[in-house]
Design a protein around this motif. Structure first.
Motif, mmCIF file in Angstrom:
data_model
loop_
_atom_site.group_PDB
_atom_site.id
_atom_site.type_symbol
_atom_site.label_atom_id
_atom_site.label_comp_id
_atom_site.label_asym_id
_atom_site.label_seq_id
_atom_site.Cartn_x
_atom_site.Cartn_y
_atom_site.Cartn_z
ATOM 1 N N ASP A 17 23.871 -47.181 49.542
ATOM 2 C CA ASP A 17 23.551 -46.378 48.361
ATOM 3 C C ASP A 17 22.445 -45.384 48.660
ATOM 4 O OD1 ASP A 17 25.424 -47.845 47.081
ATOM 5 O OD2 ASP A 17 24.014 -49.125 45.993
ATOM 6 N N VAL A 18 21.400 -45.883 49.280
ATOM 7 C CA VAL A 18 20.278 -45.008 49.608
ATOM 8 C C VAL A 18 20.761 -43.839 50.460
ATOM 9 C CG1 VAL A 18 18.174 -44.850 50.970
ATOM 10 C CG2 VAL A 18 18.524 -46.781 49.430
ATOM 11 N N VAL A 19 21.562 -44.166 51.447
ATOM 12 C CA VAL A 19 22.075 -43.167 52.366
ATOM 13 C C VAL A 19 22.886 -42.102 51.630
ATOM 14 C CG1 VAL A 19 24.007 -42.967 53.978
ATOM 15 C CG2 VAL A 19 22.027 -44.365 54.570
ATOM 16 N N ASP A 20 23.752 -42.515 50.746
ATOM 17 C CA ASP A 20 24.556 -41.540 50.015
ATOM 18 C C ASP A 20 23.702 -40.735 49.043
ATOM 19 O OD1 ASP A 20 26.969 -41.851 51.220
ATOM 20 O OD2 ASP A 20 27.681 -43.388 49.838
ATOM 21 N N ALA A 21 22.729 -41.386 48.457
ATOM 22 C CA ALA A 21 21.855 -40.678 47.513
ATOM 23 C C ALA A 21 21.090 -39.562 48.206
ATOM 24 C CB ALA A 21 20.884 -41.650 46.866
ATOM 25 N N GLY A 22 20.935 -39.692 49.505
ATOM 26 C CA GLY A 22 20.194 -38.678 50.246
ATOM 27 C C GLY A 22 21.051 -37.520 50.710
ATOM 28 N N GLY A 23 22.322 -37.489 50.329
ATOM 29 C CA GLY A 23 23.192 -36.409 50.764
ATOM 30 C C GLY A 23 23.484 -36.506 52.248
ATOM 31 N N PRO A 24 23.899 -35.417 52.828
ATOM 32 C CA PRO A 24 24.294 -35.436 54.233
ATOM 33 C C PRO A 24 23.148 -35.844 55.148
ATOM 34 C CG PRO A 24 24.586 -33.241 53.258
ATOM 35 C CD PRO A 24 24.056 -34.099 52.207
ATOM 36 N N ARG A 25 21.924 -35.559 54.703
ATOM 37 C CA ARG A 25 20.772 -35.937 55.531
ATOM 38 C C ARG A 25 20.374 -37.395 55.284
ATOM 39 N NH1 ARG A 25 20.657 -32.258 58.300
ATOM 40 N NH2 ARG A 25 19.840 -30.134 58.089
ATOM 41 N N GLY A 26 20.988 -37.980 54.309
ATOM 42 C CA GLY A 26 20.594 -39.318 53.887
ATOM 43 C C GLY A 26 20.577 -40.342 54.999
ATOM 44 N N ASP A 29 17.647 -39.804 57.165
ATOM 45 C CA ASP A 29 16.414 -40.064 56.428
ATOM 46 C C ASP A 29 16.302 -41.503 55.943
ATOM 47 O OD1 ASP A 29 15.879 -37.444 56.802
ATOM 48 O OD2 ASP A 29 16.255 -36.794 54.746
ATOM 49 N N LEU A 30 17.258 -42.313 56.319
ATOM 50 C CA LEU A 30 17.212 -43.711 55.886
ATOM 51 C C LEU A 30 15.939 -44.373 56.372
ATOM 52 C CD1 LEU A 30 18.559 -46.153 54.585
ATOM 53 C CD2 LEU A 30 19.615 -46.648 56.784
ATOM 54 N N THR A 31 15.329 -45.131 55.484
ATOM 55 C CA THR A 31 14.059 -45.741 55.813
ATOM 56 C C THR A 31 14.015 -47.140 55.203
ATOM 57 O OG1 THR A 31 11.734 -45.140 55.917
ATOM 58 C CG2 THR A 31 12.777 -45.028 53.795
ATOM 59 N N LEU A 32 13.428 -48.058 55.936
ATOM 60 C CA LEU A 32 13.349 -49.412 55.400
ATOM 61 C C LEU A 32 12.560 -49.424 54.106
ATOM 62 C CD1 LEU A 32 12.837 -51.746 58.458
ATOM 63 C CD2 LEU A 32 14.861 -51.386 57.069
ATOM 64 N N ALA A 33 11.569 -48.575 54.035
ATOM 65 C CA ALA A 33 10.742 -48.532 52.829
ATOM 66 C C ALA A 33 11.591 -48.184 51.609
ATOM 67 C CB ALA A 33 9.625 -47.512 53.013
ATOM 68 N N LYS A 34 12.484 -47.245 51.744
ATOM 69 C CA LYS A 34 13.334 -46.866 50.623
ATOM 70 C C LYS A 34 14.233 -48.021 50.212
ATOM 71 C CE LYS A 34 13.673 -41.957 51.853
ATOM 72 N NZ LYS A 34 14.555 -41.014 52.576
ATOM 73 N N VAL A 35 14.834 -48.647 51.186
ATOM 74 C CA VAL A 35 15.722 -49.768 50.874
ATOM 75 C C VAL A 35 14.928 -50.877 50.194
ATOM 76 C CG1 VAL A 35 17.254 -51.518 51.837
ATOM 77 C CG2 VAL A 35 17.242 -49.215 52.787
ATOM 78 N N ALA A 36 13.745 -51.134 50.716
ATOM 79 C CA ALA A 36 12.909 -52.184 50.130
ATOM 80 C C ALA A 36 12.565 -51.849 48.686
ATOM 81 C CB ALA A 36 11.635 -52.359 50.955
ATOM 82 N N ALA A 37 12.217 -50.589 48.461
ATOM 83 C CA ALA A 37 11.886 -50.165 47.097
ATOM 84 C C ALA A 37 13.092 -50.368 46.190
ATOM 85 C CB ALA A 37 11.456 -48.698 47.094
#
Lengths: 242, 242
Positions: A17-26, A29-37
């Motif tokens: 989800d995080v990856v798709d929310a970030g668009g093509p750069r997602g 730009d994937l980061t453990l911090a984002k997933v954790a949040a």
DNA sequence: CCGTAAAGCTACGCCCATTAGCCAATGAGT
DNA sequence: ACTCATTGGCTAATGGGCGTAGCTTTACGG
């Protein structure tokens, strides 16, 4: 501290989800911090479920490849020839538009030697098989099938990446251009099948094979036919570290 | 402390080297620390010459686009039609193989609104013009030129990216496949010119235009015809920040 | 009720970007 | 040569991200 009830697959799903929310750069730009949040958890907690950021990336990539393969498969059942090719290509584009981040994940290479990449390698192989199947009906000579697969993948992949990149002014025109591309590709595959291959321009093929290729410290391998082993190195020679 | 004699352009040049040394991932992996090491200087010193890592990236991208445009231009002088197209495509691939990092830099989008991206936008426009020029000789109807440009760029770009990604087993076969791709593309452009465009499969064009498109928080725009303005956002809603 | 393994957490160490503020080298003007 | 402003380099320090170590609490099987 009430548990969040995570699991390996739950974390991967969130990462998707995080990856798709970030668009093509997602994906990049994937980061453990984002997933954790997203999971409502402190970053280190994720390590109870995934080995590392790199491992999580790999998992996302595997899922993406499997999903796009499934999409292609179900988009081509009962079709053959040009119809199969068009259906396949359109399913790819649709997937890329709906899941831009995951589609980008599809690009990462599987290291031919690394056992951790085995799943990714296998998924890639399966995905190529779908293309080969879709091209069955064209009656390509054996030694041309590979060319056709590569051309189709290249054409669609390039189009989709440029489209995702943000460009291609208006959506309608883009649809039309994509259709034109498919027409060109099917015509091209048919030509290849008719053995009109490689008239070239009298200069022979490209022979880019033996170019120096500047210390291409390329990472692993792609999701293609089969990987060649890469080279590796760091900065050549720092001039004055300090 | 003996001065290192840096300058804006010197730093950018070093960054180009670093980027290429990193292979196709080199651009994404570009880091001020690496450039600083290469320059024999402490990282903060670079800020005397470039505004930020992002700015440095932009500069590298501009150079890359200009270089590949120049390569394409000089590869097509005196050529027309299929010869021009082949020459152009080959020059792209050659550039990509010789400068994988810089080639990847070519992909980054220019924000249509950001004045900092003006140079990049202009460079992109110039690069498209070269393709249009190379396609002159095909006598395409006006409303098909854009399709042809996109198909050619897509096909070659996709091929090159897959190739750089690491794959495509043997070099020889890859050269042959590339040649087959070019044959398919030239045949396709000719077909487009003959107005055999878009027979399709009876399902009409794709109409992907009105898909939901999952909150595509895509960055800026591509180096294509012209940009559309992007949307932006971060994580939708953290579930339990802490 | 106990004990244990799994799932969180905090505290750290390390790397990178970036900012702030210091100081030496350079070179224009005298 | 001397002065001194500019410039290019430095160190120190902040903030954020990954990843490790080790503690604590939850959940659950006996």
């Amino acid at each position: 501290m009430p548990r969040a009830g995570l699991s390996r697959t739950a974390v991967v799903r969130l990462a998707c989800d995080v990856v798709d929310a970030g668009g093509p750069r997602g994906f990049a730009d994937l980061t453990l911090a984002k997933v954790a949040a997203e999971a409502g958890v402190a970053p280190p907690s994720l390590y109870k479920h995934v080995g590392s950021l790199a491992a999580l990336r790999r998992e996302v990539a595997v899922i993406a490849v499997e999903e796009i393969t499934a999409a292609g498969t179900s988009a081509t059942v009962g079709l053959a020839g040009a119809d199969a090719l068009r259906g396949l290509a359109r399913s790819w584009r649709r997937y890329a538009v709906q899941h831009p981040g995951r589609y980008s994940a599809t690009q990462i290479g599987a290291d031919p030697d690394d056992p951790a990449d085995a799943a990714l390698r296998e998924a890639g192989t399966r995905s190529v098989a779908v293309v080969a199947a879709a091209l069955q009906g064209f009656g390509l000579p054996d030694d041309r099938l590979i060319d056709a697969i590569r051309a189709v993948r290249s054409g669609v992949h390039g189009f989709v990446m440029l489209e995702l990149g943000g460009g291609f002014r208006m959506r309608e025109d883009v649809d039309r251009s994509f259709d034109a591309l498919l027409t060109m590709l099917t015509a091209g595959v048919e030509a290849l099948a008719r053995h009109e291959g490689t008239p070239g321009d009298g200069n022979g093929p490209d022979r880019l094979g033996d170019l120096p290729g500047p210390a291409t410290a390329g990472r692993p391998a792609p999701l293609d036919d089969a990987p060649g082993s890469p080279g590796r190195h760091e900065h050549p020679t720092p001039r004055r570290p300090r």
